[in-house]
Write an enzyme that holds these catalytic residues in place. Structure first.
Site, PDB file in Angstrom:
ATOM      1  N   GLY A 194      25.585  17.490   3.595  1.00 52.68           N
ATOM      2  CA  GLY A 194      26.827  16.809   3.975  1.00 52.68           C
ATOM      3  C   GLY A 194      27.988  17.766   4.037  1.00 52.68           C
ATOM      4  O   GLY A 194      27.818  18.984   4.052  1.00 52.68           O
ATOM      5  N   ASN A 195      29.183  17.209   4.078  1.00 53.87           N
ATOM      6  CA  ASN A 195      30.390  18.036   4.061  1.00 53.87           C
ATOM      7  C   ASN A 195      31.472  17.311   3.273  1.00 53.87           C
ATOM      8  O   ASN A 195      31.290  16.171   2.860  1.00 53.87           O
ATOM      9  CB  ASN A 195      30.840  18.383   5.486  1.00 53.87           C
ATOM     10  CG  ASN A 195      31.188  17.149   6.289  1.00 53.87           C
ATOM     11  OD1 ASN A 195      32.155  16.458   5.992  1.00 53.87           O
ATOM     12  ND2 ASN A 195      30.378  16.844   7.292  1.00 53.87           N
ATOM     13  N   ARG A 196      32.621  17.985   3.081  1.00 57.10           N
ATOM     14  CA  ARG A 196      33.620  17.458   2.143  1.00 57.10           C
ATOM     15  C   ARG A 196      34.637  16.511   2.773  1.00 57.10           C
ATOM     16  O   ARG A 196      35.604  16.126   2.141  1.00 57.10           O
ATOM     17  CB  ARG A 196      34.354  18.628   1.477  1.00 57.10           C
ATOM     18  CG  ARG A 196      33.533  19.306   0.404  1.00 57.10           C
ATOM     19  CD  ARG A 196      34.191  20.590  -0.056  1.00 57.10           C
ATOM     20  NE  ARG A 196      35.624  20.481  -0.114  1.00 57.10           N
ATOM     21  CZ  ARG A 196      36.470  21.426   0.303  1.00 57.10           C
ATOM     22  NH1 ARG A 196      36.000  22.536   0.825  1.00 57.10           N
ATOM     23  NH2 ARG A 196      37.766  21.258   0.197  1.00 57.10           N
ATOM     24  N   SER A 197      34.418  16.123   4.025  1.00 56.18           N
ATOM     25  CA  SER A 197      35.424  15.268   4.678  1.00 56.18           C
ATOM     26  C   SER A 197      35.511  13.902   3.988  1.00 56.18           C
ATOM     27  O   SER A 197      34.501  13.249   3.742  1.00 56.18           O
ATOM     28  CB  SER A 197      35.040  15.077   6.142  1.00 56.18           C
ATOM     29  OG  SER A 197      35.956  14.214   6.747  1.00 56.18           O
TER      30      SER A 197
END
Ligand SMILES: Cc1cc2nc3c(=O)[nH]c(=O)nc-3n(C[C@H](O)[C@H](O)[C@H](O)COP(=O)(O)O)c2cc1C
Length: 386
Positions: A194-197
């Site tokens: 995933g990513n931190r958005s």
């Protein structure tokens, strides 16, 4: 839908605040009435709660909760003095000290009270700190005197509330598609890439578009903030789901793709949870379909397509410029996600708006303000198309 604190203080015009609450509720807003004991001599608090479709709250601190706007109508000379001096011995004055955001005051009082230098100094004090004042108007007061002191009419106060909330009809009848959050690509039954958005930027764009009258669909990828009320939410947890949902709605007039969509996903997905052992786990990644590019290839006449470039490093802006032509989008919003104080998972952002006609840097500001500027620019592009 905005959350509006409506302060009512002790003047005859308190009865007119009933109409203001009704207009705000009819406009789709959540109203929290704050009624001083002085005001209760004229209209019972229950009346305002009933008009706001609330039961009197047992939350002791309801006046201190986050709100998009504080409006005080009518505002007495007494409460005005408290606001000017930072006192906090009634609900309205307390809320005014705690509130961060626009404040609208509708004074109402006897013309001599209004003209008194003490009152005028208090008005100047609150105005200089950013409060907007509506009225008072000239006319005959309840006690039969003529002069300046009548509260502005509820319709006029409501119109100013809409302005301060950024509500216009500039996108009425338009379909707006917004994506927000970050996709998660499953590695196995419990793990993902995933990513931190957080989704804050996209949620702010959806909220601004809705306040301007648009019909908004929000493609939500694992948001960590609540979606705004009044928009259709479609859950799109993975890049594939995002692509499918975006293409199904590709006829929108304005498309704002703010989500951080995975560029790569695991080639293989283990269905169960992979048990831990001593071996290394080598994961092979394949590129995902580019949502923005797919939309760019299929764009319809007149549509305005906005992409986001979350980049790091000195070449970031150059890559954003290149994205503009390669992906056939009208506006690329560039932000440097290497900075800890802006961008991912932050309330603030600093961006550069890149269009075919040039670049414009928007200095660091809360994401809702950045969102308003992005939508302003997108609206200009929509008008150019028309
Ligand atoms: C019949 C009546 C009407 C009043 N109308 C007003 C008014 O229009 N504006 C005002 O500033 N004060 C007015 N007052 C005085 C306020 O009610 C008084 O200053 C009170 O302390 C205000 O309290 P609050 O500001 O906490 O609501 C009125 C008082 C009475 C008895």
């Amino acid at each position: 839908m905005a959350r509006v604190l409506v302060g009512v203080t002790g003047g005859i015009a308190a009865y007119k605040a009933c109409e203001l609450v009704r207009l705000l509720v009819k406009g789709g807003h959540e109203v929290v009435p704050l009624v001083t004991p002085g005001a209760e001599r004229f209209v019972r608090a229950e009346t305002f709660f009933a008009l706001a479709r609330l039961s009197p709250s047992d939350d002791l601190y309801v006046h201190l909760t986050r709100a998009d706007l504080l409006v005080v109508a009518p505002l007495t000379a007494n409460t005005l003095a408290k606001l000017a001096h930072g006192e906090a011995d009634n609900l309205v004055a307390e809320a005014a000290l705690a509130h961060r955001g626009p404040v609208l005051l509708a004074p109402a009082m006897n013309p001599r009270m209004w003209a008194h230098p003490a009152t005028q100094a208090n008005v100047e004090a609150v105005r200089s700190r950013g409060a907007a004042i509506v009225g008072p108007g000239e006319g005959e007061t309840a006690e039969g005197e003529w002069g300046l002191g009548r509260m502005a009419e509820p319709e006029q106060i409501y119109a100013r509330c809409r302005e301060l909330l950024g509500e216009t009809d500039s996108l009425a009848g338009r379909e707006v598609l917004v994506s927000a959050g970050g996709t998660r690509e499953p590695l196995d039954a419990v793990r993902f890439l995933g990513n931190r958005s957080s989704g804050r930027m996209g949620v702010a764009l959806a909220e601004v578009s809705r306040r301007r009258g648009a019909d908004v669909t929000l493609l939500a990828a694992n948001l960590t903030v609540p979606p705004p009320p009044g928009v259709e939410v479609v859950e799109t947890p993975t890049a594939e789901a995002m692509l499918e949902a975006a293409l199904a709605r590709r006829g929108a007039d304005l498309v704002l793709m703010a989500a951080a969509v995975a560029d790569y996903r695991p080639v293989e997905r283990v269905d169960a949870k992979r048990p831990k052992d001593e071996r290394t786990w080598q994961v092979e990644l394949e590129p995902t379909h580019d949502v923005l590019q797919s939309l760019g290839e299929r764009r319809t006449n007149g549509q305005v397509l906005v992409g986001f470039a979350a980049e790091t490093g000195p070449d970031g802006l150059a890559r954003a410029r290149e994205k503009l032509s390669r992906k056939r989008v009208d506006l690329v919003v560039y932000n440097d996600v290497a900075r800890a104080d802006i961008g991912f998972d932050s309330d603030e952002n600093e961006v550069v708006l890149v269009t075919a006609s040039g670049e414009r840097r928007i200095e660091k500001a809360p994401k809702d303000r950045i969102a308003a500027t992005i939508v302003d620019t997108a609206e200009e592009l929509l008008r150019e198309r028309a």
